[in-house]
Motif scaffolding. Structure first.
Motif, PDB file in Angstrom:
ATOM      1  N   ARG A 257      -3.575 -11.306  -1.874  1.00  0.00           N
ATOM      2  CA  ARG A 257      -4.626 -10.919  -2.817  1.00  0.00           C
ATOM      3  C   ARG A 257      -5.550  -9.877  -2.208  1.00  0.00           C
ATOM      4  NH1 ARG A 257      -4.593 -16.498  -3.860  1.00  0.00           N
ATOM      5  NH2 ARG A 257      -6.354 -16.801  -2.435  1.00  0.00           N
ATOM      6  N   LEU A 258      -5.920 -10.070  -0.941  1.00  0.00           N
ATOM      7  CA  LEU A 258      -6.851  -9.156  -0.299  1.00  0.00           C
ATOM      8  C   LEU A 258      -6.262  -7.760  -0.160  1.00  0.00           C
ATOM      9  CD1 LEU A 258      -9.600  -8.780   1.043  1.00  0.00           C
ATOM     10  CD2 LEU A 258      -8.560  -9.513   3.214  1.00  0.00           C
ATOM     11  N   THR A 259      -5.027  -7.668   0.305  1.00  0.00           N
ATOM     12  CA  THR A 259      -4.413  -6.345   0.449  1.00  0.00           C
ATOM     13  C   THR A 259      -4.207  -5.690  -0.914  1.00  0.00           C
ATOM     14  OG1 THR A 259      -2.191  -7.346   0.546  1.00  0.00           O
ATOM     15  CG2 THR A 259      -3.299  -6.913   2.642  1.00  0.00           C
ATOM     16  N   GLY A 260      -3.865  -6.493  -1.920  1.00  0.00           N
ATOM     17  CA  GLY A 260      -3.724  -5.950  -3.264  1.00  0.00           C
ATOM     18  C   GLY A 260      -5.045  -5.478  -3.841  1.00  0.00           C
ATOM     19  N   ASP A 261      -6.100  -6.267  -3.621  1.00  0.00           N
ATOM     20  CA  ASP A 261      -7.420  -5.874  -4.121  1.00  0.00           C
ATOM     21  C   ASP A 261      -7.913  -4.596  -3.445  1.00  0.00           C
ATOM     22  OD1 ASP A 261      -7.473  -8.039  -5.809  1.00  0.00           O
ATOM     23  OD2 ASP A 261      -8.789  -9.267  -4.549  1.00  0.00           O
ATOM     24  N   PHE A 262      -7.644  -4.459  -2.137  1.00  0.00           N
ATOM     25  CA  PHE A 262      -8.003  -3.225  -1.445  1.00  0.00           C
ATOM     26  C   PHE A 262      -7.313  -2.032  -2.079  1.00  0.00           C
ATOM     27  CE2 PHE A 262      -6.252  -0.243   1.745  1.00  0.00           C
ATOM     28  CZ  PHE A 262      -7.402   0.497   1.975  1.00  0.00           C
ATOM     29  N   ARG A 263      -6.035  -2.141  -2.308  1.00  0.00           N
ATOM     30  CA  ARG A 263      -5.291  -1.011  -2.872  1.00  0.00           C
ATOM     31  C   ARG A 263      -5.713  -0.719  -4.307  1.00  0.00           C
ATOM     32  NH1 ARG A 263      -0.549  -3.351   0.649  1.00  0.00           N
ATOM     33  NH2 ARG A 263      -0.488  -1.753   2.280  1.00  0.00           N
ATOM     34  N   ASP A 264      -6.081  -1.750  -5.048  1.00  0.00           N
ATOM     35  CA  ASP A 264      -6.614  -1.508  -6.388  1.00  0.00           C
ATOM     36  C   ASP A 264      -7.916  -0.706  -6.305  1.00  0.00           C
ATOM     37  OD1 ASP A 264      -4.549  -2.850  -7.607  1.00  0.00           O
ATOM     38  OD2 ASP A 264      -5.663  -4.729  -7.858  1.00  0.00           O
ATOM     39  N   ALA A 265      -8.748  -1.031  -5.329  1.00  0.00           N
ATOM     40  CA  ALA A 265     -10.048  -0.368  -5.203  1.00  0.00           C
ATOM     41  C   ALA A 265      -9.910   1.105  -4.847  1.00  0.00           C
ATOM     42  CB  ALA A 265     -10.908  -1.085  -4.164  1.00  0.00           C
ATOM     43  N   VAL A 266      -8.922   1.438  -3.999  1.00  0.00           N
ATOM     44  CA  VAL A 266      -8.754   2.838  -3.587  1.00  0.00           C
ATOM     45  C   VAL A 266      -7.742   3.583  -4.452  1.00  0.00           C
ATOM     46  CG1 VAL A 266      -9.497   2.412  -1.218  1.00  0.00           C
ATOM     47  CG2 VAL A 266      -7.061   2.222  -1.785  1.00  0.00           C
ATOM     48  N   SER A 267      -7.078   2.840  -5.332  1.00  0.00           N
ATOM     49  CA  SER A 267      -6.197   3.427  -6.363  1.00  0.00           C
ATOM     50  C   SER A 267      -4.943   4.093  -5.811  1.00  0.00           C
ATOM     51  CB  SER A 267      -6.980   4.433  -7.229  1.00  0.00           C
ATOM     52  OG  SER A 267      -8.053   3.793  -7.873  1.00  0.00           O
ATOM     53  N   TRP A 268      -4.441   3.605  -4.681  1.00  0.00           N
ATOM     54  CA  TRP A 268      -3.120   4.036  -4.221  1.00  0.00           C
ATOM     55  C   TRP A 268      -2.604   3.035  -3.197  1.00  0.00           C
ATOM     56  CZ3 TRP A 268      -1.645   6.575   0.643  1.00  0.00           C
ATOM     57  CH2 TRP A 268      -2.689   6.696   1.565  1.00  0.00           C
ATOM     58  N   GLN A 269      -1.342   3.173  -2.832  1.00  0.00           N
ATOM     59  CA  GLN A 269      -0.707   2.238  -1.908  1.00  0.00           C
ATOM     60  C   GLN A 269      -1.134   2.581  -0.488  1.00  0.00           C
ATOM     61  OE1 GLN A 269       0.751  -0.298  -3.124  1.00  0.00           O
ATOM     62  NE2 GLN A 269       1.698  -1.280  -1.358  1.00  0.00           N
ATOM     63  N   ALA A 270      -2.427   2.457  -0.234  1.00  0.00           N
ATOM     64  CA  ALA A 270      -3.003   2.856   1.046  1.00  0.00           C
ATOM     65  C   ALA A 270      -2.556   1.921   2.163  1.00  0.00           C
ATOM     66  CB  ALA A 270      -4.528   2.859   0.949  1.00  0.00           C
ATOM     67  N   PRO A 271      -2.502   2.421   3.401  1.00  0.00           N
ATOM     68  CA  PRO A 271      -2.056   1.603   4.529  1.00  0.00           C
ATOM     69  C   PRO A 271      -3.014   0.445   4.831  1.00  0.00           C
ATOM     70  CG  PRO A 271      -2.033   3.934   5.075  1.00  0.00           C
ATOM     71  CD  PRO A 271      -2.765   3.809   3.789  1.00  0.00           C
ATOM     72  N   VAL A 272      -2.432  -0.673   5.220  1.00  0.00           N
ATOM     73  CA  VAL A 272      -3.202  -1.811   5.716  1.00  0.00           C
ATOM     74  C   VAL A 272      -2.727  -2.101   7.131  1.00  0.00           C
ATOM     75  CG1 VAL A 272      -3.825  -4.233   5.423  1.00  0.00           C
ATOM     76  CG2 VAL A 272      -3.519  -2.773   3.410  1.00  0.00           C
ATOM     77  N   LEU A 273      -3.666  -2.089   8.086  1.00  0.00           N
ATOM     78  CA  LEU A 273      -3.368  -2.215   9.508  1.00  0.00           C
ATOM     79  C   LEU A 273      -3.773  -3.590  10.016  1.00  0.00           C
ATOM     80  CD1 LEU A 273      -4.428   0.844   8.799  1.00  0.00           C
ATOM     81  CD2 LEU A 273      -4.443   1.124  11.272  1.00  0.00           C
TER      82      LEU A 273
END
Length: 338
Positions: A45-61
Motif C-alpha cells: 500500500r505504501l509503495t503504491g500510495d507513493f507512486r500515486d502521489a508522484v503520478s508515475w512508476q517512480a523508483p522505491v529504494l
C-alpha cells in the motif's frame, strides 16, 4: 518532471501532508527504512500510495544487504547473512552460484512489495581498524574477491528485476569513525587507494548506479568529503574508476556533512552527484532539500533513464533449493569460524 532527489517518509502510512509534499516536490524516488516497514500488505500500500502521489512508476529504494543492514527482516521475511558471512560460506562450500542466488531471493522479497532498487552491494574493502559501521558488511580484504562477490550479488538482484546500487564509492573501508556521527578522514596516498579501495568499483563500473562515501581523502581533496567534492567525483569516480552511471549521494542527514540541509544538498549536486539522497523523513528537512533540487535533466536524466531500464526480471525458480544450500554452507562456515 521529477527533481534530483530521493526522499524518506516518517512512518508506515502516507500522511496527507506527505502526499501533498510528494505531489508538489516531485522527488525522483522514495527510500524506505525499518520505521516504514510493518507487513507485506502495508508495504504494498505504501509503495503504491507513493507512486500515486508522484503520478508515475517512480523508483522505491531500500538498504537490504543482509546481516545488520536489512530493513525487511524476521519474522515476516527471512534474515539473510552479512556480506562477509555469505561470501565466506560460498567460498568454503565452493558454490559459485550461491551469492547470486541469495541476492535473487532478496530481490524477490523486495519486488513482491513494490520495491525495485536495492542499495547494495557494499564494495568497501575491509581493513584492520575500519569502523564497525562497515565491519562485516564488507565481503573481505581482497579487492578481487570483493569485486567477484559484489558482481554476483548485483547479478542476482538484476535477475530478480531489481536495480543494484554499488556503495560507497570510491571506498569506505579505511574510515576509522562512523560517518553517521562524524566526518572520517583518510590519509592514504593515491597509489594505495587506487591499488585497493578503487578496484572493486572499477571492476563493476559498468553497473547502472552507485552511492558516494562521506569521507575526506586527503590525497585527492583535503577539504571536501567525496560526496561534495567535484575533484573526487570528476577525477576519481568518473575518471580513474570509469563509472558513468547514476550517482546517488549517501544520506544528507548524516553528521559527516556540515551546514543546513539546503547547503548540503546544494553542495552535493554542485559537486556532480546526480541524485541527492535524504532519508530522515523530517518534513522541514525534506522541504529544504526539495527546494535545492533542480529538475532532473541532461546527463543526470539520461543516466537515470538508463538505470531504470536495467530493471526487469522474474522470481527465482528454486527458492527452497537455494535456502537449503545457504543453510548448509552457513553451518559449515560457522563451524570453522568458531
Amino acid at each position: 518532471m521529477s527533481r534530483a532527489f530521493v526522499t524518506g517518509l516518517k512512518g508506515t502510512v502516507l500522511s496527507a501532508e506527505e502526499r501533498a509534499f510528494l505531489t508538489e516536490a516531485a522527488p525522483w524516488g522514495l527510500i524506505l527504512f525499518r520505521r516504514n516497514v510493518e507487513s507485506p500488505d502495508q508495504l504494498k500500500r505504501l509503495t503504491g500510495d507513493f507512486r500515486d502521489a508522484v503520478s508515475w512508476q517512480a523508483p522505491v529504494l531500500i538498504d537490504q544487504e543482509g546481516g545488520r543492514v536489512q530493513r525487511m527482516t524476521a519474522p515476516l521475511w527471512r534474515k539473510y547473512p552479512s556480506g562477509r558471512r555469505l561470501a565466506g560460506a560460498a567460498g568454503l562450500a565452493g558454490d559459485d552460484r550461491l551469492i547470486a542466488d541469495v541476492a535473487h531471493l532478496i530481490g524477490d522479497d523486495l519486488a513482491a512489495v513494490g520495491i525495485d532498487v536495492d542499495c547494495a552491494p557494499c564494495l568497501d574493502i575491509a581493513t584492520p581498524d575500519m569502523t564497525p559501521a562497515i565491519g562485516d558488511r564488507s565481503y573481505g580484504e581482497r579487492p578481487d574477491l570483493v569485486a567477484a562477490a559484489g558482481r554476483a550479488f548485483a547479478d542476482g538482484l538484476m535477475a530478480a528485476g531489481l536495480l543494484p546500487v554499488i556503495k560507497h564509492v570510491p571506498g569506505h573501508g579505511r574510515a576509522k569513525v562512523d560517518s553517521h556521527h562524524e566526518l572520517p578522514v583518510v590519509d592514504a596516498d593515491l597509489e594505495s587507494l587506487a591499488s585497493a579501495d578503487f578496484m572493486p568499483f572499477a571492476a563493476l563500473a559498468d553497473l547502472p548506479a552507485a552511492m558516494t562515501a562521506h569521507l575526506v581523502y586527503t590525497a585527492i581533496d583535503p577539504v571536501h568529503p567525496a560526496t561534495q567534492s567535484r575533484v573526487v567525483i570528476e577525477e576519481v569516480v568518473r575518471g580513474r574508476i570509469g563509472f558513468d552511471g547514476l550517482l546517488f549521494s549517501d544520506d544528507l542527514s548524516m553528521n559527516a556533512l556540515k551546514g543546513t540541509l539546503a547547503e548540503r544538498a546544494r553542495a552535493t549536486l554542485a559537486a556532480g552527484c546526480d541524485i541527492a539522497l535524504h532519508c530522515s523523513g523530517d518534513m522541514i528537512e525534506m522541504a529544504a532539500v526539495a527546494a535545492e533540487a533542480p529538475e532532473l535533466v541532461g546527463k543526470a536524466a539520461a543516466r537515470a533513464e538508463r538505470a531504470l531500464k536495467a530493471r526487469g526480471g522474474s522470481p527465482h525458480d528454486d527458492p527452497d533449493g537455494v535456502l537449503a544450500r545457504l543453510d548448509a554452507a552457513l553451518a559449515a562456515y560457522d563451524a570453522v569460524a568458531v
